[in-house]
Scaffold this motif. Structure first.
Motif, PDB file in Angstrom:
ATOM      1  N   GLU A   1      -3.902   8.824   2.057  1.00  0.00           N
ATOM      2  CA  GLU A   1      -4.259   7.813   3.058  1.00  0.00           C
ATOM      3  C   GLU A   1      -5.679   7.295   2.864  1.00  0.00           C
ATOM      4  O   GLU A   1      -5.980   6.125   3.116  1.00  0.00           O
TER       5      GLU A   1
ATOM      6  N   ASN B   1       2.502   7.450  -5.039  1.00  0.00           N
ATOM      7  CA  ASN B   1       2.111   8.364  -3.965  1.00  0.00           C
ATOM      8  C   ASN B   1       0.603   8.348  -3.901  1.00  0.00           C
ATOM      9  O   ASN B   1      -0.064   8.370  -4.948  1.00  0.00           O
TER      10      ASN B   1
ATOM     11  N   TYR C   1       7.195   2.767  -7.162  1.00  0.00           N
ATOM     12  CA  TYR C   1       6.473   3.334  -6.029  1.00  0.00           C
ATOM     13  C   TYR C   1       5.338   4.220  -6.515  1.00  0.00           C
ATOM     14  O   TYR C   1       5.321   4.652  -7.674  1.00  0.00           O
TER      15      TYR C   1
ATOM     16  N   LEU D   1       4.351   1.447   3.288  1.00  0.00           N
ATOM     17  CA  LEU D   1       4.238   2.890   3.470  1.00  0.00           C
ATOM     18  C   LEU D   1       5.581   3.446   3.933  1.00  0.00           C
ATOM     19  O   LEU D   1       6.209   2.906   4.839  1.00  0.00           O
ATOM     20  N   GLU D   2       6.013   4.566   3.340  1.00  0.00           N
ATOM     21  CA  GLU D   2       7.358   5.087   3.629  1.00  0.00           C
ATOM     22  C   GLU D   2       7.363   6.238   4.619  1.00  0.00           C
ATOM     23  O   GLU D   2       8.415   6.764   4.959  1.00  0.00           O
ATOM     24  N   GLU D   3       6.203   6.666   5.077  1.00  0.00           N
ATOM     25  CA  GLU D   3       6.167   7.724   6.091  1.00  0.00           C
ATOM     26  C   GLU D   3       4.865   7.621   6.893  1.00  0.00           C
ATOM     27  O   GLU D   3       3.905   7.006   6.442  1.00  0.00           O
ATOM     28  N   ASP D   4       4.871   8.217   8.074  1.00  0.00           N
ATOM     29  CA  ASP D   4       3.668   8.199   8.902  1.00  0.00           C
ATOM     30  C   ASP D   4       2.567   9.060   8.274  1.00  0.00           C
ATOM     31  O   ASP D   4       2.841  10.105   7.682  1.00  0.00           O
ATOM     32  N   THR D   5       1.326   8.613   8.409  1.00  0.00           N
ATOM     33  CA  THR D   5       0.192   9.473   8.062  1.00  0.00           C
ATOM     34  C   THR D   5      -0.653   9.586   9.324  1.00  0.00           C
ATOM     35  O   THR D   5      -0.267   9.104  10.378  1.00  0.00           O
TER      36      THR D   5
ATOM     37  N   ARG E   1       1.207   4.021   9.860  1.00  0.00           N
ATOM     38  CA  ARG E   1       2.596   4.205  10.285  1.00  0.00           C
ATOM     39  C   ARG E   1       3.551   3.785   9.190  1.00  0.00           C
ATOM     40  O   ARG E   1       3.258   2.851   8.432  1.00  0.00           O
ATOM     41  N   LYS E   2       4.694   4.460   9.142  1.00  0.00           N
ATOM     42  CA  LYS E   2       5.785   4.071   8.252  1.00  0.00           C
ATOM     43  C   LYS E   2       6.057   2.585   8.452  1.00  0.00           C
ATOM     44  O   LYS E   2       6.142   2.119   9.596  1.00  0.00           O
TER      45      LYS E   2
ATOM     46  N   LYS F   1       6.239   2.191  -1.391  1.00  0.00           N
ATOM     47  CA  LYS F   1       7.107   1.335  -2.208  1.00  0.00           C
ATOM     48  C   LYS F   1       6.322   0.075  -2.561  1.00  0.00           C
ATOM     49  O   LYS F   1       5.793  -0.605  -1.677  1.00  0.00           O
TER      50      LYS F   1
ATOM     51  N   PRO G   1       1.699  10.523   0.695  1.00  0.00           N
ATOM     52  CA  PRO G   1       2.861   9.772   1.146  1.00  0.00           C
ATOM     53  C   PRO G   1       3.305   8.750   0.111  1.00  0.00           C
ATOM     54  O   PRO G   1       2.492   8.261  -0.677  1.00  0.00           O
TER      55      PRO G   1
END
Ligand SMILES: [Zn+2]
Ligand SMILES: [Zn+2]
Ligand SMILES: [Zn+2]
Ligand SMILES: [Zn+2]
Ligand SMILES: [Zn+2]
Ligand SMILES: [Zn+2]
Ligand SMILES: [Zn+2]
Ligand SMILES: [Zn+2]
Lengths: 352, 352, 352, 352
Positions: free
Chosen positions: A126, A123, A121, A66-70, A74-75, A28, A25
């Motif tokens: 998690e 990647n 950013y 975090l830019e998206e849920d894992t 959570r985002k 940023k 994920p």
């Protein structure tokens, strides 16, 4: 994306546009912390630092969003990436503990084998992210260096299980620990050791300045001037000045029987001379000397807990720790702070 | 009663009639072992040794026969007295572990604060006596020095709990331990570390002699000549030569990451010089250096178990360990063996 | 001085003037906490409770203010006395750990062998006092029950060292712990286990009420209704309902291999029936069942640290924990709250 | 090759010619041990047992001779294969400790997922082989069951680190351990606990027979008849009878404070009933109940050490342990001993 670029083993630093692909994920980056290791790389003084395909993104201290849920996050969660990654081959790395990597081939973000976190950013999996509670957003960047200290004290206590180390009341209140060095690391060690219940002493080769005095007063730690004669002895000493071997030579004889001497700082100068008589004393007194390095995910989680506690408990000290914030757009100042420690600096943050 | 008398800090040794009162059941002494510490006292070289009212009975290694029933022991039982007694004031002494005495005021039989065991009989509390199985009566005297090694390896394993130290098969077979020194202590360390399942290397500054080769062969330990270049690295090193700091300087760099360096020997000469670069390596590699000293009652019990095992398992080595027996009536020879190590000596016993 | 008096084994409670002499510095009592044990004594239901010369001062949870300087504390410091004192004869008591008293003759303030803390002032040795940071004065009374939980989790982690219990990332994030019971103890366990990094589930035999839902939401713990079928299994279960053996019978089968079952609550009713087949499962699955009781000074110090942290981190939950304050002068209400748990009660404080 | 074949879940046993391919060096089987688990499979009573492609080679206790050199072993070495193999997916299996397998999908030679060792030869990876010293060739087959006990005592001591368990002299001499059951397992536990220095009691529901009396006398363990009233209490109890839950119900109340109750046997009958009052006692007394199962490679290595020691130390007991040897060619007798425990049997070996 924009990134702070170095070219180890060469000196120099620049802000450039780079193209780096990562897995996992997106995060940023909001802030980066700067430490002495970054400056050594910028100044071409850290032989362990290596470029990847011609350059290296600097930075091993970062706070991001975090830019998206894992699976477990959570985002929108604030997160901190851990900076050392396993070699993939040894048992301790397989157990999430590359701080005890056996091959020496672990990766160090922003130092060797892996690009750092001073970029727009990243990647990341998690597994390498630690959730940062919102209440400590302002000081969370301290969690990266603090994690190394959490591991150090955990290791000290683990090693001292060789004897019965708790006091007669079951606490560590009777155990006196001397910290050498009054920088960020020294102060964080003082807070941590107080939290563990030790009787804490901090020291430098001079009298403390005003800010230091206020901090030590809030923390209830005692001060020792290493330039004076010291009549006390200690159950443990943590070398956190990293200045020179003379500090070790000065303080090693201050250890009590069964004492623990932890070397956390990287000595820059000198040679430590231990006579055969002194080594006999190490045997007679069951002395233990240990090199202390690196925290991992469990230690970063502990660090978050402690920062929350300390923000409430030591408001003066914690509010004084971030001594400067530099915008990523202020390139001139950025190069200055990345090249040289500033007077009065505790921790400087880069703001994206 | 007859006793072997010294007058520390002065040199000299004599056999004299003394009058010593003790508490607890009587133990008739059958044998005493002689070690380097005894000789240092006899030669006036051990500053830690002290007289009690003008003289000191020598001896900290003894095998005796109990002369009356106690709560847990029977008249006629073979017993060995433990040689270090607590200071009576610190927690570790209160827990039966004066090996970790915090005050430094522990008593050492035949050395300081307490008369030794080289006399016709002693009186002692059952608490300080370890039962000796009859099947090892011939070699039981080795249990006293062996107890110190039992404690040392226990401490090494305890300290290494700071990381995951067992191998991928759950044993210690993959962990390589280098022993420096091929004397009694080196050989006993080799047997003990083999028994724990380590991969064992023993070393000296020369090629092994014939007897040594036979022993190392029976024990399946590998030999390293420290005068040659050594390309291997080790998970642990036990300094058991006690010769000089050059041995430490030579072997410390052979440690792997997370390595344990145990100093068991008392270095006689030299100064150990550690540069700041080398100390940085100690930090980067999480090296641990520990002074190893003294076993207590639990270790002497372990030693008895191991001696029984080894007598069966390593019959050649164990049968070679007692290199001479000297009668208490042979005063001339007694003074010789108490003054100077004999060529080819492993362990010399005095027979009462 | 004024004190809350009981007469175990008989029922009843009264406020009376008593004359009690003590040693050590004086501590003016500011607050007392009330728990189920107090009510059992008041209602004559606790057979373990005993009078001293005809009566007993109740109370084992207290916050006070120190009235004179001691070696390590200052006049005016907030302090909390620890409530269990050693038997004076066994090793664990000598080590400040009467939670592991071997003789069963430890003293329990306000329960047996020692007057309690519900009185105007007490005298006590510094050794039994824990400093309370001013920032948590409002919730500090929770530190006494919390100390028991600190000890419980410490013990769980210590016991699980029998295997490799940390997760692949070195944390406890993958280890699922189920707490049974949603009272004060259940909620405090939830906060503590979250702080240790566990994946936490809390449960009751019904759906959660509104306040509970808000709390579990703030703490990020998941809820399980034990009246429904539960398809998940857990690495550890903490029985904190103390309701009846049916809760244990219901949840014991939910343990994974190597699972830890901690019994913290005192079951009031029922009989636990374990078939031989079920016991075989305990063997095949290496299950561990442990009775968890009592924290000591080190745990009360940990509790202070955690209360500071949680006040910042979980402001809703911590602000809801003190559900009522009763003045010592309100005798009628005092007798009510000392006799029967009130609806919606979490913790009730007596204010002096 | 010839092999002893079963067809779980069905009953029956036969000697047949089978074709099994394996990897790794070849090992010629010299002996197999028979235990109760084998008989349960032969009698179709072990539901956990499974066939592989229609049949299963029986046997999890074997002594063999290595037919080629490996990295650490030599052609001609006596070896013993370990009988439990990891699931390949969980952390504890990855660490060579499938005794703590988390998935329950570990393989058990001769029971489930893997053919057993009752066949002419096997192929196996060096990693699963333990070297057997020649001096114990006659009794080495005991090392397989003994390994499970080594693990059990290691686990007990690890768990009891929750408190200070050593005695005032640093040993375990003051800790009383009761073993229930006087079979092979009970006797091996007695020897092992004596070797660790515990004060050992062994028990059955009747008076000991002559052979038992001789053994307990040689081992210096005390005997308790569980049919009589027992006035003593114990620091630890090891249930090794595996008879029924009544033994547990009878002995659980005999535990002291902080007591450890280890269940090693598989109870065949009954239901254990624990009242809420009794469970309260488990809490008040900090009792610990643990299911004990399976040893791995490190424990089998320890077992070899102890067998060497005991052969010297307890010659009578060790010489009585192998009560019968049956040739692989004596098919009639083989089927008898594989179906039913013989009177006076301790351990029966099959000779190839
Ligand atoms: Zn850094
Ligand atoms: Zn690694
Ligand atoms: Zn000696
Ligand atoms: Zn002492
Ligand atoms: Zn309470
Ligand atoms: Zn006690
Ligand atoms: Zn078996
Ligand atoms: Zn597994």
């Amino acid at each position: 994306m924009k990134a702070i670029i170095v070219h180890p083993p060469g000196a120099g630093v620049s802000i450039e546009d780079v193209n780096i692909n990562g897995n996992g994920p997106g995060i940023k980056i909001l802030e980066n912390g700067i430490c002495g290791t970054d400056r050594e790389i910028v100044n071409g003084e850290l032989s362990a630092a290596t470029s990847l395909n011609g350059f290296l993104v600097l930075g091993h201290e970062a706070l991001g969003i975090l830019e998206e849920d894992t699976k477990n996050l959570r985002k929108g969660d604030l997160v901190m990436p851990i900076n050392r990654r396993g070699c993939g081959r040894c048992l301790n790395c397989m157990l999430g503990r590359p701080d005890f990597c056996e091959t020496g081939e672990q990766l160090e973000a922003g130092i060797s084998g892996m690009h750092g976190f001073m970029r727009e950013y990243i990647n990341d999996d998690e597994r390498y992210l630690v959730k940062v509670p919102d209440v400590i957003r302002d000081i969370a960047i301290m969690a990266q260096p603090l994690a190394d200290l959490e591991k150090s004290i955990e290791e000290m206590i683990s090693i001292q299980k060789r004897l019965h180390w708790p006091c007669i009341d079951g606490t560590y209140n009777c155990r006196k620990v001397l910290i050498t060095g009054t920088g960020t690391i020294g102060i964080l060690f003082a807070m941590l050791l107080k939290t563990y219940g030790f009787s804490v002493y901090i020291s430098n080769k001079r009298e403390p300045n005003d800010i230091e005095s206020k901090i030590f007063d809030e923390l209830s730690v005692k001060y020792k001037n290493l330039s004076n004669k010291i009549d006390e002895s200690f159950d443990a000493i943590i070398e956190a000045s990293g200045s020179g071997t003379d500090v070790i030579e000065r303080t090693l004889p201050l250890l009590k029987n069964n004492g623990f001497y932890g070397i956390f700082g990287f000595e820059k100068t000198g040679t430590l001379n231990l006579t055969s008589e002194f080594l006999q004393g190490i045997v007679y007194k069951s002395i233990n000397i240990t090199g202390l390095i690196n925290g991992q995910k469990p230690h970063m989680e502990m660090a978050m807990n402690h920062l929350i506690q300390w923000k409430k408990q030591f408001p003066k000290t914690t509010s004084m720790m971030i001594t400067e914030k530099v915008s990523i757009n202020n390139e001139r100042r950025l190069k200055e702070v990345l090249s040289k420690k500033r007077p009065g600096e505790i921790k400087i943050k880069i703001i994206w």
